[in-house]
Design a protein around this motif. Structure first.
Motif, PDB file in Angstrom:
ATOM      1  N   LEU A 254       0.820  -1.206   0.000  1.00  0.00           N
ATOM      2  CA  LEU A 254       0.000   0.000   0.000  1.00  0.00           C
ATOM      3  C   LEU A 254       0.861   1.266   0.000  1.00  0.00           C
ATOM      4  CD1 LEU A 254      -3.029  -0.871   2.303  1.00  0.00           C
ATOM      5  CD2 LEU A 254      -3.012  -0.566  -0.170  1.00  0.00           C
ATOM      6  N   PHE A 255       2.058   1.200   0.579  1.00  0.00           N
ATOM      7  CA  PHE A 255       2.984   2.324   0.471  1.00  0.00           C
ATOM      8  C   PHE A 255       3.330   2.567  -0.995  1.00  0.00           C
ATOM      9  CE2 PHE A 255       3.730   1.059   4.872  1.00  0.00           C
ATOM     10  CZ  PHE A 255       3.833   2.283   5.523  1.00  0.00           C
ATOM     11  N   PHE A 256       3.545   1.480  -1.716  1.00  0.00           N
ATOM     12  CA  PHE A 256       3.852   1.557  -3.151  1.00  0.00           C
ATOM     13  C   PHE A 256       2.690   2.167  -3.916  1.00  0.00           C
ATOM     14  CE2 PHE A 256       3.693  -0.627  -7.333  1.00  0.00           C
ATOM     15  CZ  PHE A 256       4.874  -0.145  -7.874  1.00  0.00           C
ATOM     16  N   ILE A 257       1.475   1.713  -3.613  1.00  0.00           N
ATOM     17  CA  ILE A 257       0.285   2.250  -4.277  1.00  0.00           C
ATOM     18  C   ILE A 257       0.157   3.742  -4.014  1.00  0.00           C
ATOM     19  CG2 ILE A 257      -2.243   2.217  -4.243  1.00  0.00           C
ATOM     20  CD1 ILE A 257      -2.023  -0.824  -3.711  1.00  0.00           C
ATOM     21  N   GLN A 258       0.370   4.132  -2.782  1.00  0.00           N
ATOM     22  CA  GLN A 258       0.291   5.545  -2.422  1.00  0.00           C
ATOM     23  C   GLN A 258       1.291   6.370  -3.223  1.00  0.00           C
ATOM     24  OE1 GLN A 258       1.859   6.857   1.380  1.00  0.00           O
ATOM     25  NE2 GLN A 258      -0.121   7.783   1.888  1.00  0.00           N
TER      26      GLN A 258
END
Length: 353
Positions: A254-258
């Motif tokens: 989710l850090f990557f998606i953000q």
């Protein structure tokens, strides 16, 4: 003992447990193993399979091309004779592709479907068979949207495309044999996020959104502190190592998606990015929220269901035990996929017909 898909799906229909805790919550156990803890055997087998686990790690930019080219899980077409056609919506700076299912001679309600994929992958082909089954089960015209993806097109390009798809459905309702007074939105994962964003942006537009179907939705892209999410929300009495790996990998991803989706981290607190933070939820139509027991997003989905119920929005929350994220993409392999589409279809029909 081996069971057919039909037997497994029927078991899910007849062995649900309804809980009332200020909200209608339906728990669906693993078919024929309702008292079993841990993962559904089918989920566990896929996780243990080398081919399906080679990207079971936090996603990195180097993985992007491989993920996009994988084409997703080869799911099954459980529908019969659903008419399909592709259309283009010409916009000022791009062309938006949509796929229309089940258009006929008489007017029908419409459902606009937004696929998942972390805002950076996925297309209409991945959700082709779920959309066909949704069209068959609801009797509606289903319109699947191939919105622009990050990082090439960060927020809010994809959301704008999703809104314009609804505008197209409304403006061309007669040509599409659609009842423009009955438009529902369904989305899986980030598609659920986009559906909520479109509903928010529809205030003041000539149309009204009649229904929302949210499959394991991402509703909070701002919560990375761990203050709201913690491991205590999950049962580790069986398959602990696999479950922990799945949860940790998705949280890190989710850090990557953000980083891909947002140009500015302050955008994460916008209600169009993190609907759970919206202070106004009374304008949300009746909702079905589907969650999976071993999905990182389960905590978000459960909290969002509670919030909108507190706002007096009719909500039906269904949790599938033993399941992980994105299980509807395994249509024809996981019986829970067909059942989830059936549940959304049933609630949609109860709401709009």
């Amino acid at each position: 003992m081996q069971y057919t898909q039909e037997e497994l799906v029927q078991r899910l229909k007849t062995n649900a447990v309804v809980r009332q805790n200020g909200i209608e919550k339906i728990d669906k156990g693993i078919p024929f193993y309702e008292n079993k803890k841990g993962m559904d055997p089918r989920v566990k087998q896929l996780m243990l399979d080398e081919e399906s686990t080679k990207l079971k790690k936090p996603i990195e930019l180097a993985d992007l091309e491989e993920i996009r080219s994988s084409g997703g899980f080869k799911n099954a077409d459980l529908s019969q004779g659903i008419r399909t056609e592709n259309r283009n919506i010409f916009q000022e700076d791009s062309t938006l592709r949509v796929r229309v299912y089940n258009r006929g001679e008489e007017k029908k309600p419409a459902i606009v479907y937004y696929h998942g994929g972390g805002f950076f992958e996925g297309d209409m082909d991945v959700v082709e068979n779920p959309c066909k089954l949704l069209a068959q089960e609801t009797g509606a015209v289903v319109i699947s949207v191939e919105y622009r993806l990050a990082p090439e097109f960060p927020y809010a390009a994809g959301l704008t495309d999703c809104l314009e798809a609804v505008r197209y459905v409304y403006d061309f309702a007669d040509e599409l044999s659609i009842d423009r007074e009955v438009i529902g939105l369904v989305g899986d994962s980030v598609g659920g996020n986009l559906a909520l964003g479109v509903n928010h942006l529809s205030t003041g537009e000539p149309w009204t959104i009649s229904y929302l179907g949210l499959l394991y939705p991402l509703v909070d892209l701002s919560d990375f502190s761990g203050e709201k999410w913690n491991m205590a929300a999950y049962d580790f009495s069986e398959d602990e190592a696999l479950i922990r790996r799945e949860l940790i990998n998705m949280r890190q991803s989710l850090f990557f998606i953000q980083s891909l989706y947002l140009d500015d981290l302050e955008q994460a607190i916008s209600p169009l990015v993190s609907p759970v933070l919206s202070e106004v939820k009374q304008n949300i139509p009746p909702v079905t929220i589907i969650t999976a027991e071993f999905d990182y997003l389960k905590v978000q989905g459960t909290e969002f269901a509670r919030q909108i119920a507190d706002a007096a929005v009719p909500v039906r929350h269904i949790e599938y035990k033993g399941m992980d994220h994105a299980f509807v993409e395994k249509l024809g392999y996981y019986p829970q996929a067909a059942d989830a589409i059936s549940e959304i279809s049933r609630h949609f029909k109860e709401t709009v017909y």
